[in-house]
Design a protein around this motif. Structure first.
Motif, short mmCIF file in Angstrom:
data_model
loop_
_atom_site.label_atom_id
_atom_site.label_comp_id
_atom_site.label_asym_id
_atom_site.label_seq_id
_atom_site.Cartn_x
_atom_site.Cartn_y
_atom_site.Cartn_z
N ASN A 196 0.87 -1.31 0.03
CA ASN A 196 -0.15 -0.04 0.15
C ASN A 196 0.80 1.19 0.03
N ASP A 197 1.31 1.84 -1.34
CA ASP A 197 2.21 2.75 -1.26
C ASP A 197 1.59 4.02 -2.22
N ALA A 244 -1.76 6.69 -2.06
CA ALA A 244 -3.04 7.12 -1.10
C ALA A 244 -4.06 7.47 -2.15
N ASP A 282 -7.58 5.05 -6.36
CA ASP A 282 -6.31 4.61 -5.75
C ASP A 282 -5.61 3.45 -6.64
N LEU A 304 -3.94 4.67 4.25
CA LEU A 304 -3.58 6.00 3.87
C LEU A 304 -4.63 6.73 3.16
N SER A 305 -4.68 8.07 3.35
CA SER A 305 -5.67 8.87 3.13
C SER A 305 -5.54 10.31 2.51
N SER A 306 -6.30 11.03 1.76
CA SER A 306 -6.12 11.96 1.18
C SER A 306 -7.38 12.80 1.61
#
Length: 119
Positions: free
Chosen positions: A15-16, A18, A47, A106-108
């Motif tokens: 998971n790299d 976001a 994503d 991860l989020s944005s």
């Protein structure tokens, strides 16, 4: 002497990436007499990871009279949930958060400014 063999290599996604929020359509203002469930914005979330690492969920931060409705694929509508009163609140700065299902998660964020027009 020589020999041959077949080797299969499986690449596991990490998971790299976001989630990415892309605003498609945004109303600059909404009339204070607009009925609840009026669409204010349309956006998509993408994503680039695969599997659960690429699955996303979205939410609106804070206690605002707006909610998200999934439409199709990775598209969402931002809608009003109640009657608006310009004299009480003239504009809303709505923060949308996209979060993936990977580890670590991860989020944005994206912000949408919506002005309430007087009637």
């Amino acid at each position: 002497l020589s020999a041959h063999c077949k080797v299969q290599v499986e690449v596991v996604d990490v998971n790299d990436n976001a989630p990415e929020i892309a605003l498609t359509s945004v109303s600059a203002s909404i009339a204070e007499d607009a009925p609840p469930r009026t669409v204010v914005a349309l956006f998509s979330v993408r994503d680039r990871d695969s599997g659960d690492n690429g699955r996303t969920e979205c939410s609106v931060d804070g206690d605002l009279p707006f909610s998200l409705s999934p439409t199709f694929d990775s598209y969402y509508e931002l809608r009003s949930t109640a009657a608006l009163d310009r004299e009480r609140t003239a504009e809303y700065n709505i923060s949308i958060r996209a979060l993936d299902w990977g580890r670590p998660r991860l989020s944005s964020r994206a912000s949408i400014l919506v002005r309430v027009s007087d009637v």
